[in-house]
Scaffold this active site. Structure first.
Site, mmCIF file in Angstrom:
data_model
loop_
_atom_site.group_PDB
_atom_site.id
_atom_site.type_symbol
_atom_site.label_atom_id
_atom_site.label_comp_id
_atom_site.label_asym_id
_atom_site.label_seq_id
_atom_site.Cartn_x
_atom_site.Cartn_y
_atom_site.Cartn_z
ATOM 1 N N ASP A 25 0.865 -1.188 0.000
ATOM 2 C CA ASP A 25 0.000 0.000 0.000
ATOM 3 C C ASP A 25 0.897 1.232 0.000
ATOM 4 O O ASP A 25 2.088 1.156 0.320
ATOM 5 C CB ASP A 25 -0.909 0.016 1.236
ATOM 6 C CG ASP A 25 -1.821 1.247 1.245
ATOM 7 O OD1 ASP A 25 -2.510 1.490 0.236
ATOM 8 O OD2 ASP A 25 -1.824 1.996 2.237
ATOM 9 N N SER A 26 0.301 2.375 -0.325
ATOM 10 C CA SER A 26 1.054 3.625 -0.292
ATOM 11 C C SER A 26 1.511 3.947 1.138
ATOM 12 O O SER A 26 2.483 4.673 1.318
ATOM 13 C CB SER A 26 0.183 4.764 -0.825
ATOM 14 O OG SER A 26 -0.970 4.887 -0.021
ATOM 15 N N THR A 29 -6.357 2.807 -4.934
ATOM 16 C CA THR A 29 -5.881 3.785 -5.916
ATOM 17 C C THR A 29 -4.932 3.119 -6.903
ATOM 18 O O THR A 29 -5.053 3.287 -8.120
ATOM 19 C CB THR A 29 -5.145 4.926 -5.177
ATOM 20 O OG1 THR A 29 -6.029 5.442 -4.175
ATOM 21 C CG2 THR A 29 -4.750 6.016 -6.123
ATOM 22 N N CYS A 77 -11.085 2.745 -0.125
ATOM 23 C CA CYS A 77 -9.694 3.126 0.120
ATOM 24 C C CYS A 77 -9.297 2.354 1.370
ATOM 25 O O CYS A 77 -10.032 2.389 2.367
ATOM 26 C CB CYS A 77 -9.575 4.621 0.363
ATOM 27 S SG CYS A 77 -7.950 5.117 0.982
ATOM 28 N N THR A 78 -8.190 1.642 1.295
ATOM 29 C CA THR A 78 -7.873 0.750 2.416
ATOM 30 C C THR A 78 -7.495 1.506 3.689
ATOM 31 O O THR A 78 -7.411 0.910 4.757
ATOM 32 C CB THR A 78 -6.749 -0.243 2.029
ATOM 33 O OG1 THR A 78 -5.618 0.492 1.549
ATOM 34 C CG2 THR A 78 -7.226 -1.197 0.966
ATOM 35 N N HIS A 79 -7.280 2.806 3.580
ATOM 36 C CA HIS A 79 -7.073 3.601 4.799
ATOM 37 C C HIS A 79 -8.389 3.777 5.579
ATOM 38 O O HIS A 79 -8.366 3.959 6.793
ATOM 39 C CB HIS A 79 -6.566 5.010 4.461
ATOM 40 C CG HIS A 79 -5.103 5.086 4.150
ATOM 41 N ND1 HIS A 79 -4.554 4.505 3.040
ATOM 42 C CD2 HIS A 79 -4.081 5.711 4.801
ATOM 43 C CE1 HIS A 79 -3.256 4.761 3.011
ATOM 44 N NE2 HIS A 79 -2.936 5.493 4.069
ATOM 45 N N CYS A 112 -4.243 -1.485 -2.122
ATOM 46 C CA CYS A 112 -4.454 -0.049 -2.295
ATOM 47 C C CYS A 112 -5.429 0.112 -3.459
ATOM 48 O O CYS A 112 -5.123 -0.307 -4.584
ATOM 49 C CB CYS A 112 -3.111 0.610 -2.617
ATOM 50 S SG CYS A 112 -3.236 2.360 -2.999
ATOM 51 N N TYR A 122 -0.952 8.524 -2.541
ATOM 52 C CA TYR A 122 -0.917 8.358 -3.994
ATOM 53 C C TYR A 122 -2.153 8.986 -4.657
ATOM 54 O O TYR A 122 -2.136 9.309 -5.826
ATOM 55 C CB TYR A 122 -0.936 6.862 -4.346
ATOM 56 C CG TYR A 122 0.368 6.114 -4.205
ATOM 57 C CD1 TYR A 122 1.488 6.674 -3.593
ATOM 58 C CD2 TYR A 122 0.469 4.810 -4.702
ATOM 59 C CE1 TYR A 122 2.670 5.945 -3.472
ATOM 60 C CE2 TYR A 122 1.642 4.094 -4.596
ATOM 61 C CZ TYR A 122 2.745 4.654 -3.978
ATOM 62 O OH TYR A 122 3.904 3.930 -3.870
ATOM 63 N N GLY A 123 -3.245 9.095 -3.886
ATOM 64 C CA GLY A 123 -4.564 9.360 -4.453
ATOM 65 C C GLY A 123 -4.728 10.661 -5.209
ATOM 66 O O GLY A 123 -5.635 10.805 -6.024
#
Ligand code: DGL
Length: 281
Positions: A6-7, A71, A201-203, A69, A38-39
């Protein structure tokens, strides 16, 4: 050993679900914290960063990498799988995080499990909250539309959220941002409400309860990490050659950012001690 990329912190939400559902596997996590988020970057930039991250994980011994991720997956995965992978690493595999969610939304089992709450107009509506680039890629509406054209997809870009989470924003600042994005989406659904919401979004699962609180009651908030974990377990049983169970399974963590700071925040997010090492080069 399975690579997870992931970012930044977001992929940890996916890793947590993978560790739970695949306790005999070893994982290597790479967070590109130095270059997150990254988004709001260009699609070309995200493609280059994603191939570089996957290359790094392959170089460290992973034969299978999960791009955890949205994105990166939404903008780059198809091209990466169709062009880069067959050319550079035909024997390895890269999976994303969108398809398990799309299949859950459009699949028979989800429809049977979730009695349809219609929006007056007779459509089912799914809200997708995601980064600007994921929304611009249109990957969710396109993939859902291919399988279930009757499902209406309403997207909401949340461009400030990943920055706030990566920077360890206060609960108050993050709550205000989430409430603002949910209100923006609801204004585009006059008199209605979504039947389900995807935190694309995985966040965002790190702050899932803020979305649940801001959305109208009864909206089904899908858990992308759990859906990805289930789908990866099924994939591994079909492709036993890509990874094997370990007697002493381990999880290793790499970051392009500051390992001490990233370890501290990740430990707080995951509720278990996590020690990141610096990824040089
Ligand atoms: N976790 C990433 C996603 O799922 C965050 C993207 C970003 O770095 O902006 O989209």
């Amino acid at each position: 050993m399975i690579g997870v990329f992931d970012s930044g912190y977001g992929g940890l939400t996916v890793l947590r679900a993978l560790l739970r559902s695949l306790p005999d596997r070893s994982f290597l996590y790479f967070g590109d914290h130095a270059l997150a988020p990254y988004g709001n970057r260009s699609a070309e930039d995200i493609y280059d960063l994603t191939t570089a991250a996957v290359e790094r994980l392959f170089g460290l011994g992973c034969r299978l990498v999960v791009v955890a991720c949205n994105t990166a997956a939404a903008t780059s995965l198809r091209r990466l799988q169709q062009q880069w992978l067959p050319d550079r690493h035909p024997e390895r595999r890269v999976l994303g995080v969108l398809v398990p969610v799309v299949e859950a939304i459009t699949g028979v089992s989800w429809m049977a499990a979730a009695p349809l709450r219609r929006n007056g107009g007779g459509e089912r509506t799914v809200a997708v909250f995601a980064t600007r680039q994921t929304v611009l890629s249109n990957a969710y509406p396109v993939e859902i539309g291919k399988r279930a054209p009757e499902v209406r997809v309403v997207q909401q870009a949340c461009p400030a959220l990943v920055d706030l989470i990566e920077a360890g924003g206060t609960d108050h600042s993050i709550r205000a941002a989430v409430e603002g994005y949910v209100a923006e989406l609801m204004r585009r659904l006059p008199g209605g409400r979504p039947d389900a919401a995807v935190l694309g979004c995985t966040h965002y699962p790190l702050i899932a309860e803020l979305f649940v609180e801001a959305l109208p009651p009864g909206v089904d908030v899908l858990s992308q990490p759990d859906l990805v974990a289930r789908s990866l377990a099924a994939y591994l049983s079909r492709h036993p050659d890509l990874d094997s169970c370990d007697k002493v399974p381990q999880a290793h963590f790499l970051t392009s950012g500051d390992p001490a700071q990233v370890s501290r925040r990740s430990t707080a997010f995951l509720g278990r001690h996590v020690r990141f090492r610096g990824a040089s080069g």
